[in-house]
Structure formats: structure tokens, C-alpha cells
Design an enzyme around this catalytic site. Sequence first.
Site: not given
Lengths: 352, 352, 352, 352
Positions: B154-155
Amino acid sequence: MGDVGRVPVGIIGASGYGGVQLVRLLIDHPGVELVYLGGESSAGKAFGELYPHLNHRVDLIIEPIDLDQIAARCQVVFLSLPNGLACQMAPALLEKGCKVLDLSADYRFSNLETYENWYGKTRSDQAIAETAVYGLPELYRDRIAEAQLVGCPGCYPTASLLALSPLLKQGLIVPETAVIDAKSGTSGGGRQAKTNLLLAEADNSFAAYGVARHRHTPEIEQVCSDLAGHEVLVQFTPHLIPMVRGILSTVYATLRDPGLVREDLLTIYMAFYRSSPWVKILPSGVYPQTKWATGTNLCYIGVEVDPRTDRIIVMSAIDNLMKGQAGQAIQCLNLMMGWNETLGLPQLSFYP
Amino acid sequence: MGDVGRVPVGIIGASGYGGVQLVRLLIDHPGVELVYLGGESSAGKAFGELYPHLNHRVDLIIEPIDLDQIAARCQVVFLSLPNGLACQMAPALLEKGCKVLDLSADYRFSNLETYENWYGKTRSDQAIAETAVYGLPELYRDRIAEAQLVGCPGCYPTASLLALSPLLKQGLIVPETAVIDAKSGTSGGGRQAKTNLLLAEADNSFAAYGVARHRHTPEIEQVCSDLAGHEVLVQFTPHLIPMVRGILSTVYATLRDPGLVREDLLTIYMAFYRSSPWVKILPSGVYPQTKWATGTNLCYIGVEVDPRTDRIIVMSAIDNLMKGQAGQAIQCLNLMMGWNETLGLPQLSFYP
Amino acid sequence: MGDVGRVPVGIIGASGYGGVQLVRLLIDHPGVELVYLGGESSAGKAFGELYPHLNHRVDLIIEPIDLDQIAARCQVVFLSLPNGLACQMAPALLEKGCKVLDLSADYRFSNLETYENWYGKTRSDQAIAETAVYGLPELYRDRIAEAQLVGCPGCYPTASLLALSPLLKQGLIVPETAVIDAKSGTSGGGRQAKTNLLLAEADNSFAAYGVARHRHTPEIEQVCSDLAGHEVLVQFTPHLIPMVRGILSTVYATLRDPGLVREDLLTIYMAFYRSSPWVKILPSGVYPQTKWATGTNLCYIGVEVDPRTDRIIVMSAIDNLMKGQAGQAIQCLNLMMGWNETLGLPQLSFYP
Amino acid sequence: MGDVGRVPVGIIGASGYGGVQLVRLLIDHPGVELVYLGGESSAGKAFGELYPHLNHRVDLIIEPIDLDQIAARCQVVFLSLPNGLACQMAPALLEKGCKVLDLSADYRFSNLETYENWYGKTRSDQAIAETAVYGLPELYRDRIAEAQLVGCPGCYPTASLLALSPLLKQGLIVPETAVIDAKSGTSGGGRQAKTNLLLAEADNSFAAYGVARHRHTPEIEQVCSDLAGHEVLVQFTPHLIPMVRGILSTVYATLRDPGLVREDLLTIYMAFYRSSPWVKILPSGVYPQTKWATGTNLCYIGVEVDPRTDRIIVMSAIDNLMKGQAGQAIQCLNLMMGWNETLGLPQLSFYP
């Protein structure tokens, strides 16, 4: 010479962002008459030339700063100047009987040594500084009402202290675990042309600054220590948001009693701020948007508890130029004059 | 059928922000040929109709999703889909010999129970999930090189873990003191029309969301625990910045050894990332601006120590759609194919 | 002393926005080697100190401006300076055999009287100015290829002229009806700290400036007159958009032949720009977004006809710092060196 | 049942941007009591749940739309609904004696054929539509005062007509030369989740839309024709600005009498708007910033003349949700009730 019964007030340093907020608010304030605007570099200019959108309501000329004259014409004086100038003007104004509200850092510290260390200026007016009251009405309402000199809080300390105070006052957290991650719109940097505040630089970017050394740190710690009854150090980190107005302060701390749940804490916050019309505790599960406070003197607070880590996370949102600056100064004025705390201050943000 | 020697690749879910990044990067990537774009709702449309600015370089039509066909035409498949869909497609693609890079959360967790708890979906493919490698090259470079299935991070976890890893790996902090205050541009919410992501709502406002319950929390904890050698819980709070791209993660933790100074830590960070071309440790006293990373696959890291509180503050900045999503997926692809990690990825942000 | 076969180039005025674009583009340009950066106020500083995000790729120091030295080391020199300085340096550089590309207004006018009238500076170098070629490749490609001195166009003229040229060249409009309503991001104002370009001032506001007297007017008119074969005056109004990069020019003019429809005009535009790789005519009914051009050297053009009023409306979008400044300068360099016009210039904007 | 002497008013369609503006303004309006909020999809919800920042002042529940009930409780009803719905509700409300202010396009046209052509809906209520007054007080003040049904103007027509009216009324321009290049913040698109209005899409981009076919064109033309005394067609082009609120309209037209200078025209404008408290003509050489109008009901107008081209350029700035929508509706209400036109409407924008 003005409306009967209205208090004549003046502003020294009217051309910056603090000044223009004060002007806008004071010309519609039912208790005062704005009679004087002062400035150095802009002296002689019509205020409406600097801010054409206010021209139809304000016809004052910015005048040079002559303290005798100011004291003769004004019962109350707001000082909206860079740090280090108010302490050169306030003593004379006080002596001539004016009430003074200073928006700079000069009168925020009871111990001038702290000021000298963090602001790098020497001071010799400890006696007067000791008479100043820290202008955060939610904590020092009664003392402000009696004050002749008020040192209005910084924008970050306002948001951070309103988030932290109930916890410290009630001894609910381990003070040294407090981490304050604060974010502000760029108007907090004032109307000075600094390269890093250009739209081309600041827009669509985000960064921290002043990490572990921002001057609002000792101001926050002074009040936290006062509330806790012993010295408290906090971790404070400001960031710049690519937007104009607003501060969100996200405050983390470890709860002493891991059994407390969100609803308990909301109850405690609501009780603490029961008599504070400008602080709104949000319903369970709702977190503050800075936009809700924009243009108003409100502080919105949301509370969350993480049962996995026993931490409380408190978020507070204000308009940095209102509750964080000019609005709060007028809230203090209201108290000093014995008026209702909400007089002349906007309560409703427009949206969107 | 394509350039000799280029690897044929496809993208399932090409119309969203993840997809359009992948397309833009892959059509200029010297090692691959982009041969397939798939989607459900946009099937039949020319990609250049959805994104007219790429029309002059991309003449592919978005096709329906037929896994047999895709496997026949592609050696590598990127899945850029909402959570819960990749795990329905990856097994078939893997079985047919494709290498698969999934940009959703489906293959990020070694223990599917964690996924089921936080994502509210049941899974029955534990065997395949166990073969997936977490696609953070700076930590798992060698395993990614061997993988057939990569679950791209995920970011927020990307930014947060790059900030925290050296500290946890070297045992320099008290893990349970870690507080991650993260901020993201709104493109992280994808190209779905949600009211709260409208410019009229999100611009000039700032708020936290998902406090104490965001789904990236267990992903961060999984890797932190792996690095620390024991279970670690972190405090993670995401916020929405009124801008398009970029994440800044501000990470706080208490140092085990209060004697460490900033320069010590910078040395440790530089050593840790010596072989990582996409992580740049900033000079002493410089803090990262998200804008510096915009459009690139870089992560900029700045480190500060507060001797008053014995805390370290680490700030990491990435482009959430590049190092935080599509760029990192291609970095993983490069490793899986035995290419240089930097192949085909932008290194220079434009400025301003 | 550099890569064999690469052309050594230098930039005078490397610290502003024009400079930093040039640096970023030239260090990745396959035909050149960037060997010199010059500046006055920033001389002695490492370029990577001014722009930390480029530090990992640029290790040049900004040097004082010594024209002899520069000419000895550089085959090509870019001048990225305020108006009025290039004309003091270019003659010496040309005499020593350098090719010179000037990004200021100094060499845009064939008739220096026009320059003197609009820029308020006297000039005595008419002979050299007459050798300068106006650096708009889509119109003057062949002359640029032969030039030793190129005066690169202003940002607004670039967008406006690419929109208008086919109409004027073919005599399709009544020239005096041309109204150019142009809008630019604030980076067009450069990296100078001006109050009106502060984020706090410019964000969430929109206004015109320089109405009926902006200095880009005579530049547009010079080329329009050249195309029309007689003197043409245009109405040009610039506005400031609250964003960083991009110009949209909306051009109105009355068609001579009211029978022409949109498709006719699109055909004419496509034919006119057939050999121009950096101009993209959009499909019927699609209008350009500035974002599509951001970071690239492209100009997107959309055309509409209003059969009710017999007007054509042409919209052109560019990145003001790329096709509007540094990108176009490099496009000119490519032509001057006999390279492909697209060499070393980005073609794909990221999105969003 | 409410404050004695206050007029009971209701809003149908309270949950959108028009609705929330009306609510905010009406709860502080000294002449009215807000007694009813209606909506379909949000019926049953507390208004303060939709807009938490108004919760402390508004305790109304959104109710289903029952016209009998509404008419029984409200003397005045605002309709803030998508086009095509007001004409289904207004007749019943009018018959029951309510005064009705419609914010949609339904009652803006005296000739319903125009509405049917541009809005693609058939109408059978010509008789009622003919009783409606176009709610632009600066032009139709007296008729609004007598009206039972007011069709409030669109946002673009408001800005454009206030810029053009003095010219047309006095016959100063050649009407068919009028070009209106208008720009609006994205809140004009309403609170609907459309992809193109996402921050990630719209921020840092700028484009035109609806060129030569926007529905506000015939509305502008209807009034222009009325003022000119013969049919006038205008060129109208809207653009989207990456910001929340504000419209700037830049209007071009050729002067009939080339001898007129800026000061002449300013005098004419000031005379024309002498009795219009909400229109402010700016001093010579000052052009309007949309920010000056934000949050207020004001329209700022700046005028420029280009002696080279004999054109006048007029720029008008409004807040699209205030003077362009809800504020103007309340201005009309004030006139309909015989109150001062400025009652209950903000006059001072905050700045910055």
C-alpha cells in the site's frame, strides 16, 4: 467623534493578515468603534487601497505610530506586529491607561528567560510581562477579564492546548508521551513575500518545518506544565498544508487508565468545555475538517481511542487567523470589557 | 506481434489511476511491450478515449477479461483492481505460467486471517497467498527476484516502512512508542466519484480519517514485526491533503540510546539504503517536500533527533501513485526479470 | 572533459524556474553534456543545494558569469535572465562562436523600436537583433535550423500563436476580430517573492492583469502580422489561475466564410501541423485540459465553431515552463544541431 | 410556532450547495424564521448530520416533500432542485398563497420555447411562467418587489449581465461583438460526485467546457435583448477554475464611440449602479479578484478600454454560490418582503 457608548479602539500594524482580520471584525463589532490604524511602511495610505474589497466599509487612513496620540484617542489598542516590537510600545500605552492586546509572542511568557532563549532577544521588562495574562479564554477566562495586558496565544498553541487541556487537567494521560503533529495553511506565514510561500512552490507539496525547535513549543509547554502541575515537555512538529487557512492538530498520548473508551472521553471533553461557546466537541466517530472552522472563531474537537495501543488521539481544527489569531484577540477583548464572549464574532463557516 | 526480445505484459484494470500510471510507464519501458489492457466497465473503449493525452502513444483497446487469452498473450500481468478481485484471478494466471503483480491488498498478508479481519472478506487460498512476496524491494529484494506472485505494498505502508525499517532492524527504538502521522494527496482515493473527494469539498480543508482502524495498519505492523523479531503494534493515522499526489509520513519514536545524534542516525540510514537507488537520505537539517518526489519512483527521507525528548522524528516523502503504487510495481517487475531496478522509471521530478 | 560526441552546453541564470527546467532536461538529453551553470547571486553554491531533489543527479556548482570562460567551455549557451541582460551578453558569446538561445524578450523583436516602446529600455544592437530568429519551430523551423541566435518566444505568445496561425495563414478569419483570453498558472511569474504570488493571496482567487497593455501583445502581433501579410492588432488579456503550471488560451475570431464547420477546421489544423510532432489536434468535441500538457513539450489544440455567431473558438493548452519556455528552447536546440525535434523532451504527462 | 413577526420560510432541496447556503444565511436573517427543510433522498436525517459544522445552530430534520404541509407552514418557499422539478411544485405552492423563489432554470425564461430547446424538456405551464420575474435586482428591482414567483438567475448570467448591462442599456457597444469569457470555481457543479470534479482531476488543471452550447447562453441573450431593444446573440464560453468558489467574467465588446476613455465608462457604470448596494465599481486601473467577493453577495466590476482596438474590457467577480445563487435569492426575498435589499447578507469577505 463616534457612536455614543462605543469603545474607541486602534490597531498598530494594520496592514498584515492579523491587521486585516481585526479591521474586518471590528468594523462590524457592535461594542467598538475603530478609530485608528497605524503602520510604518504603509503610513499615509488609505486602508482601502491596500485591501480594495474593504474600501466600501473602511475609510481610515493608515497613520504613523505616535503612542501619545494613540493613547489619547483609543481606550483599547491591538498590537499586530513582528515579535520584539510590542514590548517597546505596550509599556507606554499601559501607563497612559489603555488596555492592550498583543498578537505577537512578546507577552506570552511568564518567564522571560524562556522568551529570550527561544526568540533570541533580550528583555528588561519582566515586571510588566508578569502582569500580562495568556489570552486563551477557555483556560484563563477570569484572569483575562481582569487584565490590562493580554498576550494572545500563537495559532498552533491554541489548537494544541484546546486538544490537550482536559487530559492534562484531569491527569488522564502520561504527559511525556504527548506528540503533537500539527498542520497549518500558509497564511500562518503572514503577508511577507517569502519564496517558500509562493503558490508555485507551496501548492501541491507538503512538508514539515522547524522540527524539534519551533518557537511555539515552549508556549505549549508552559501551559501544559501549568495544567499538569509539573514540568511537561511535548513533541511538537508543524507542517505546511497547501491551502490558505486552517490548522489541524493531531495529538497523541498514552492513557493512564486503559479502560477509558471514546464515549468516556467525549463526556469529559464536553464537561470541560461546557461554558466555552467557541469549542465544539464533535459526536462520536466524527473528526474535524478545518473547513468547518474557516472564517469563524470556533475550535472543533474530535476524540478517538485506540484500544489496541491504549492511546488517545485528539484532533482539533481552527482557523489560524481567527481562533488562532484575530478572532481570539476579540474574544479576549469581549471578556476584558465585560461583554458576551461571542460578541461580534462569526459562528458559521460557509461551506463549501 | 511485437519487438523481439521485449516481454509481453498486460494490465487488468487499466482505467483507474493505478492503471493509467502503469500504461504511461510501460509504453516507455525498454524491456517490455504492453500488449493487453483489460477492464469490465470500460471494455470496448479505446484507452485514448479515456485518457486523450495518451492517445498519441497508446492505440490499445480495453478488452474484456478472459484469463485464458490473457495468459496466452502475456508473460507478466499487473492486476490493478479493487480488493477482493485479484485473488479470484491470480491463481489461474499463475497456473498458466504468468508472473503476476497485484496492486491490491489481496496478496500483502502472509497470514490471511489478518486480511479477513481487517478487510471483511473470507479467503480460501492460503496456499497461494503464502507463495506471494511483499513487494517492497528495499527490504525483500532477493525474494522478489525469485517470486512468481508479488503483492505490491500500500502507499502509506511504503512511506512508513521506509522511514521505520532502519530503526527497527537495528533495534534503535522502543517499538511500541512508534507513532505514524501520515498525510496523502486525494488521488490515493482513486478515480471514483466520491463526494468527499470533490475539489469543492476537499480543497482548502484538511482532516484525519480512519483513525485507529485504517486497513494499512496491519500491513505496516506485519513488516515491523518481521524486522523487530517480535510482534509490534503501531499508531497509524492517515490524513487527506488538499492536493493531487504525494504522501508525507512523519514518524515518531523514542530512542533506546539517548546518546545518538542526528548525524549518527543519518549515517545509519545511508548505510541501510546504500544499495537502494530509489531511497535518498537528505542532508542534515533538510526535510523532504512531497513535491520533490512527484512523478518519480523516489522516496526522500529526512531525519531529526530531539535531544529534549529523546525522540527521533523521521519524515519520508513519496509520490503515492509511483513509489506508492505503479512505480514500485515496475521496480518489482525489474527485479523479477533480472533487470536493473531503475529501468524505465523516472528519477527527476520537475519543479515547481 | 565529457562524453565524446556530446555537445557541451551552459546555462546563464540557472537558479530560476527557467534554469531549473533546463537543467533537469539537459542532464537527461542524449545529445548534450551540461558543463556550466552561471549566476550572480547564487554563484558559489552547489546547484543541488538550491534544488535538493536534483542533488543526486547534478553535481555542478553555480559559477560567476565570465563570458570568455563560458565561450571557451560551451558550444551552446542558454540565457535565462530577466529582460535587458541577454542583450549585454549575447554579442560577446556569438562573436566567440557560441550558439545562443535567449529565453528573455531581448531577441524576440525584429524591430527594436517595438521592444523599446513596450519594455522601456533603449537598445543599440539592431544589427545583431536582426540576425536573431524567433524560436517558434512550428512556424520558423527552417530558419531556426540555420540560426546562431534564437529569441525564444514568451509563454502566452506560444500558446496563442499556435492557436491562431492556421487561421491567419489561410486567411480564414477577420484578423481584427481576434480576441485572446489567456490564463496561466502562477509559475509564469518566476521564482521571485512577490506578495501577489503568495499561495495565501493567489490560491482560490482568479483575476485578470495587464489588460490592454501586457508586453506579450506586440510579440503576438508581430507574428500575426507576418502571417497575415499586413499589420494585425489583437486583443490580449492574461489572467492568473490558482495553480502552478499551464496556460490555456481561448481564442475567438469571426470566420470569413460562415459555411465552415468544425470538421473542416480540424482538417485544416491537422494539415497545418502535420510535420509538427509537438502539436496535437484533439478529436472533434474534445477540448484541451492544461493538465494533459503538464511536464511535456506538447501543445494540445481543440477547435469549436459557433454557427449562431459565425465565430471560431480555438483553445490551446501548454505547460508554460515547457513548450512555453525551457522545453521549446530545447526543441530549438535540437533543430539548430540537426537533431530530431523531439530529442530529450518528455512526451507523456503523468495523470492525474 | 416561532418568533413573532418573523416570516416563516422553507427550503425544498436543502442538502445541496444551494440549500446549505440558504440555511446558513436564513438562520441568521433577522426577518425570517426557517421552519422547514425538505428533501427526497435525505428525508429523515438531521441537517446537522449532513453538515456537522452547522449542527450547533440548526436543529431541523429534513422532511419529505408534502406541498400541502409546506404551504401550511411557510409563507415563502425556496426551491433548490435540479432543473425540471420546480415547475412541478411551484404551481401548487403559488395557488396556496406562498411566495416562491426558484433557484433552478425553470422560471428564468419568459418564452418557454427557449427553455424547451436548450433544456430538452417540454413544459405546459406557460401561463405561470409568464408571471415569473427574472430575479436580477439590479435590473428588475421593482418587478421583483411585486412578484409572487421569482426565477433566480444562473451564476454565469449574473456575473455576465452585471458587466454588460450599462453598455447595452446606453447603446455604447456593438452588441454582436460581445464575447464573454467566463471562469468558475468547481462548486458551480454542485455536490454531485462527478469524476471530472474530483480534486485529483480538477486541481492544477484548467479547461473550457460547453463551448458554443452552454445553457446559460440563452438566459444571457434574453436579458441582453431586453436591454438592447432587439435580439442580441452573444459568444459565451465557460471554464472551470481549480478552486472552490468564484466566477470571473471577462467581457469584450467594440465601442460604438471610440472617443470614450476609461474614466468616462467608470462614470457611466457608477451612475448605472448608484442605487445598487451589491455592485461595487472599482477605481480606475483596479481589476476584480474573485477572492474579494468570496462569502459575500457583492459583485466587483473593473473596466478597461483599449484605445488601440476600440474595445472595452469589463471584468466582473462574484461568489457563484452567493450573488450567483443563494445570496441573490435572499436579496430578492428582501425586495419581495419590502425589506432593505442588504438585510441579512454578508458584505465583507475575509481575506486572505
